[in-house]
Design a protein around this motif. Structure first.
Motif, PDB file in Angstrom:
ATOM      1  N   ASP A   1    -112.113  -0.139   9.149  1.00  7.87           N
ATOM      2  CA  ASP A   1    -111.130   0.831   8.649  1.00  7.87           C
ATOM      3  C   ASP A   1    -109.714   0.906   9.321  1.00  7.87           C
ATOM      4  OD1 ASP A   1    -111.953   1.611  11.169  1.00  7.87           O
ATOM      5  OD2 ASP A   1    -112.663   3.881  10.683  1.00  7.87           O
ATOM      6  N   TYR A   2    -109.328  -0.117   9.757  1.00  3.56           N
ATOM      7  CA  TYR A   2    -108.211  -0.277  10.352  1.00  3.56           C
ATOM      8  C   TYR A   2    -106.863  -0.156   9.565  1.00  3.56           C
ATOM      9  CZ  TYR A   2    -104.094  -3.040  12.745  1.00  3.56           C
ATOM     10  OH  TYR A   2    -103.033  -3.293  13.378  1.00  3.56           O
ATOM     11  N   LEU A   3    -105.672   0.560   9.593  1.00  2.23           N
ATOM     12  CA  LEU A   3    -104.571   0.632   9.125  1.00  2.23           C
ATOM     13  C   LEU A   3    -103.649  -0.022   9.877  1.00  2.23           C
ATOM     14  CD1 LEU A   3    -104.543   4.194   7.633  1.00  2.23           C
ATOM     15  CD2 LEU A   3    -104.478   1.982   6.344  1.00  2.23           C
ATOM     16  N   GLU A   4    -103.263   0.535  11.094  1.00  4.42           N
ATOM     17  CA  GLU A   4    -102.173   0.043  12.019  1.00  4.42           C
ATOM     18  C   GLU A   4    -102.473   0.192  13.733  1.00  4.42           C
ATOM     19  OE1 GLU A   4     -98.384   2.674  12.288  1.00  4.42           O
ATOM     20  OE2 GLU A   4     -98.932   2.535  10.201  1.00  4.42           O
ATOM     21  N   TYR A   5    -102.047  -0.640  14.534  1.00  5.75           N
ATOM     22  CA  TYR A   5    -102.250  -0.548  15.908  1.00  5.75           C
ATOM     23  C   TYR A   5    -101.551   0.536  16.540  1.00  5.75           C
ATOM     24  CZ  TYR A   5     -98.445  -3.376  17.110  1.00  5.75           C
ATOM     25  OH  TYR A   5     -97.314  -3.895  17.446  1.00  5.75           O
ATOM     26  N   ARG A   6    -101.878   1.199  17.449  1.00  3.35           N
ATOM     27  CA  ARG A   6    -101.129   2.048  18.229  1.00  3.35           C
ATOM     28  C   ARG A   6    -100.997   1.450  19.631  1.00  3.35           C
ATOM     29  NH1 ARG A   6    -103.545   6.297  19.926  1.00  3.35           N
ATOM     30  NH2 ARG A   6    -101.662   7.622  20.206  1.00  3.35           N
ATOM     31  N   GLU A   7    -102.305   0.931  20.248  1.00  9.68           N
ATOM     32  CA  GLU A   7    -101.877   0.129  21.667  1.00  9.68           C
ATOM     33  C   GLU A   7    -103.326  -0.747  21.516  1.00  9.68           C
ATOM     34  OE1 GLU A   7    -100.529   2.397  25.203  1.00  9.68           O
ATOM     35  OE2 GLU A   7    -102.659   2.319  25.542  1.00  9.68           O
ATOM     36  N   VAL A   8    -102.938  -1.779  22.289  1.00  7.29           N
ATOM     37  CA  VAL A   8    -104.192  -2.773  22.446  1.00  7.29           C
ATOM     38  C   VAL A   8    -104.134  -3.306  24.003  1.00  7.29           C
ATOM     39  CG1 VAL A   8    -105.056  -5.170  22.055  1.00  7.29           C
ATOM     40  CG2 VAL A   8    -103.739  -3.960  20.007  1.00  7.29           C
ATOM     41  N   ARG A   9    -105.212  -3.209  24.521  1.00  8.05           N
ATOM     42  CA  ARG A   9    -105.710  -3.584  26.168  1.00  8.05           C
ATOM     43  C   ARG A   9    -106.460  -4.547  26.346  1.00  8.05           C
ATOM     44  NH1 ARG A   9    -105.714   1.970  25.186  1.00  8.05           N
ATOM     45  NH2 ARG A   9    -107.789   2.001  25.086  1.00  8.05           N
ATOM     46  N   ASN A  10    -106.126  -5.425  27.392  1.00 10.34           N
ATOM     47  CA  ASN A  10    -107.442  -6.492  27.724  1.00 10.34           C
ATOM     48  C   ASN A  10    -108.718  -5.739  28.503  1.00 10.34           C
ATOM     49  OD1 ASN A  10    -106.175  -6.044  30.374  1.00 10.34           O
ATOM     50  ND2 ASN A  10    -105.019  -7.760  30.337  1.00 10.34           N
ATOM     51  N   GLU A  11    -109.198  -6.697  28.881  1.00 11.20           N
ATOM     52  CA  GLU A  11    -110.610  -6.127  29.818  1.00 11.20           C
ATOM     53  C   GLU A  11    -110.123  -5.398  31.054  1.00 11.20           C
ATOM     54  OE1 GLU A  11    -114.577  -8.497  28.800  1.00 11.20           O
ATOM     55  OE2 GLU A  11    -113.176  -9.119  30.325  1.00 11.20           O
ATOM     56  N   GLN A  12    -108.937  -5.823  31.438  1.00 15.59           N
ATOM     57  CA  GLN A  12    -108.719  -5.129  32.747  1.00 15.59           C
ATOM     58  C   GLN A  12    -107.846  -3.968  32.554  1.00 15.59           C
ATOM     59  OE1 GLN A  12    -107.843  -8.606  32.210  1.00 15.59           O
ATOM     60  NE2 GLN A  12    -109.946  -9.034  33.428  1.00 15.59           N
ATOM     61  N   GLY A  13    -107.638  -3.605  31.470  1.00 15.38           N
ATOM     62  CA  GLY A  13    -107.066  -2.397  31.088  1.00 15.38           C
ATOM     63  C   GLY A  13    -105.587  -2.454  30.739  1.00 15.38           C
ATOM     64  N   ASP A  14    -105.147  -3.629  30.920  1.00 14.36           N
ATOM     65  CA  ASP A  14    -103.495  -3.894  30.931  1.00 14.36           C
ATOM     66  C   ASP A  14    -103.126  -3.627  29.176  1.00 14.36           C
ATOM     67  OD1 ASP A  14    -103.516  -4.360  33.627  1.00 14.36           O
ATOM     68  OD2 ASP A  14    -103.640  -6.429  32.980  1.00 14.36           O
ATOM     69  N   VAL A  15    -102.179  -2.839  29.260  1.00 15.10           N
ATOM     70  CA  VAL A  15    -101.493  -2.801  27.701  1.00 15.10           C
ATOM     71  C   VAL A  15    -100.867  -4.035  27.283  1.00 15.10           C
ATOM     72  CG1 VAL A  15     -99.935  -1.606  26.232  1.00 15.10           C
ATOM     73  CG2 VAL A  15    -101.219  -0.452  27.971  1.00 15.10           C
ATOM     74  N   LEU A  16    -101.266  -4.761  26.348  1.00 15.07           N
ATOM     75  CA  LEU A  16    -100.672  -6.163  25.835  1.00 15.07           C
ATOM     76  C   LEU A  16     -99.552  -5.849  24.986  1.00 15.07           C
ATOM     77  CD1 LEU A  16    -104.017  -7.711  24.442  1.00 15.07           C
ATOM     78  CD2 LEU A  16    -103.155  -7.463  27.041  1.00 15.07           C
ATOM     79  N   GLU A  17     -98.784  -6.887  24.895  1.00 16.07           N
ATOM     80  CA  GLU A  17     -97.255  -6.798  24.289  1.00 16.07           C
ATOM     81  C   GLU A  17     -97.418  -7.366  22.907  1.00 16.07           C
ATOM     82  OE1 GLU A  17     -92.741  -9.128  24.583  1.00 16.07           O
ATOM     83  OE2 GLU A  17     -94.116  -8.952  26.285  1.00 16.07           O
ATOM     84  N   ALA A  18     -97.019  -6.554  21.867  1.00 15.86           N
ATOM     85  CA  ALA A  18     -97.295  -7.345  20.479  1.00 15.86           C
ATOM     86  C   ALA A  18     -96.286  -8.482  20.161  1.00 15.86           C
ATOM     87  CB  ALA A  18     -96.694  -6.208  19.427  1.00 15.86           C
ATOM     88  N   THR A  19     -96.810  -9.443  19.533  1.00 15.29           N
ATOM     89  CA  THR A  19     -95.703 -10.781  19.058  1.00 15.29           C
ATOM     90  C   THR A  19     -96.293 -11.084  17.859  1.00 15.29           C
ATOM     91  OG1 THR A  19     -95.303 -12.860  19.989  1.00 15.29           O
ATOM     92  CG2 THR A  19     -97.739 -12.058  20.213  1.00 15.29           C
ATOM     93  N   THR A  20     -95.850 -12.318  17.371  1.00 10.59           N
ATOM     94  CA  THR A  20     -96.114 -12.874  16.205  1.00 10.59           C
ATOM     95  C   THR A  20     -96.930 -14.302  16.463  1.00 10.59           C
ATOM     96  OG1 THR A  20     -94.171 -14.309  15.906  1.00 10.59           O
ATOM     97  CG2 THR A  20     -94.056 -12.172  15.128  1.00 10.59           C
TER      98      THR A  20
END
Length: 211
Positions: A73-92
Motif C-alpha cells: 500500500d506504499y505511496l511515498e516515503y517519509r523517512e527510512v532508517r537502518n537497523e541501528q535507527g539512523d535516518v538514511l539519506e535519499a539518493t538515486t
C-alpha cells in the motif's frame, strides 16, 4: 449529507446527479468512486492528492543483498532508517550504484526507490524501517467505510461527482465539483497540520517567554 458507508455514498451520488432510478448511471457509480480514490492517492494535474496523518504508517522491510520489497500500500516515503535507527539519506540508484560499485562495506547510510523495491547502500542484509504514506483503502475492497469517508465525506462526494459530471458531459459540473473537492481537501489538510503542530508552536513560544 447523511451517508456513512459505501452504499449510502452511491445513493447520494445518484441524488446529487438527479439520476435516481437510472440503472445505467447507477451501475457506473462504483467506477466514479474508484476514480476518485485514485485521485485521493495520486492527485491530477489540477486537483490535489491527500496526505494526512491517517495515511502515515511504519513497516519493517526485510532487505537481502541490498534490496527489499516496498509495502503493497506504499505511496511515498517519509523517512527510512537502518537497523541501528539512523535516518538514511535519499539518493538515486544510478548515483549510488556507481559510488558503491566496489562492494563498499559499512553501516547502511543511503537508500533509493526503484519500481516496487527499496535499495540500501552499502548493500546489506538487514531489516530496514520505513515511515511512509499508505494508500487510502478502497471502499469497494472493504464494502463498508474507511477513515476518510468518516472524517471528510465531502471529499468522497465531491471527488466522485467530478467523474459523474464527466460521465454526463457536464463541463460546468466538472468545474464546480472540482472546486468543491479542492476546498474539502484543503480544509482536511489544514486541520491535520494544525492538529499536529499548533500545540508544539504554542509551547515553544511559552517557554521562550519564561525567565
Amino acid at each position: 449529507m447523511s451517508f456513512a458507508d459505501y452504499a449510502g455514498l452511491q445513493d447520494e451520488i445518484a441524488k446529487w446527479s438527479i439520476r435516481v432510478g437510472d440503472t445505467d448511471f447507477e451501475a457506473a457509480i462504483p467506477g466514479f468512486i474508484l476514480l476518485a480514490e485514485g485521485m485521493f492517492n495520486f492527485g491530477t494535474g489540477d486537483l490535489p492528492q491527500i496526505r494526512v496523518r491517517e495515511m502515515e504508517e511504519t513497516a519493517p522491510i526485510s532487505v537481502t543483498a541490498g534490496a527489499g520489497n516496498l509495502p503493497a500500500d506504499y505511496l511515498e516515503y517519509r523517512e527510512v532508517r537502518n537497523e541501528q535507527g539512523d535516518v538514511l539519506e535519499a539518493t538515486t540508484t544510478s548515483s549510488a550504484d556507481f559510488r558503491f560499485a566496489q562492494n563498499v562495506q559499512g553501516r547502511v547510510a543511503e537508500f533509493a526507490i526503484k519500481g516496487l523495491t527499496i535499495k540500501v547502500y552499502p548493500a546489506s542484509t538487514e531489516t530496514t524501517s520505513i515511515d511512509y504514506y499508505q494508500k487510502i483503502p478502497a471502499l469497494s475492497d472493504i464494502a463498508n467505510t474507511n477513515w476518510l469517508l468518516a472524517k471528510q465525506p465531502m471529499a468522497y462526494l465531491f471527488g466522485s461527482m467530478i467523474f459523474a459530471a464527466t460521465y454526463m458531459e457536464d463541463e460546468a459540473g466538472i468545474a464546480r465539483y472540482g472546486n468543491l473537492y479542492t476546498q474539502a481537501v484543503g480544509g482536511l489538510v489544514k486541520s491535520d497540520t494544525r492538529s499536529k503542530y499548533i500545540r508544539a508552536v504554542s509551547r515553544s513560544r511559552t517557554r521562550g517567554c519564561m525567565p
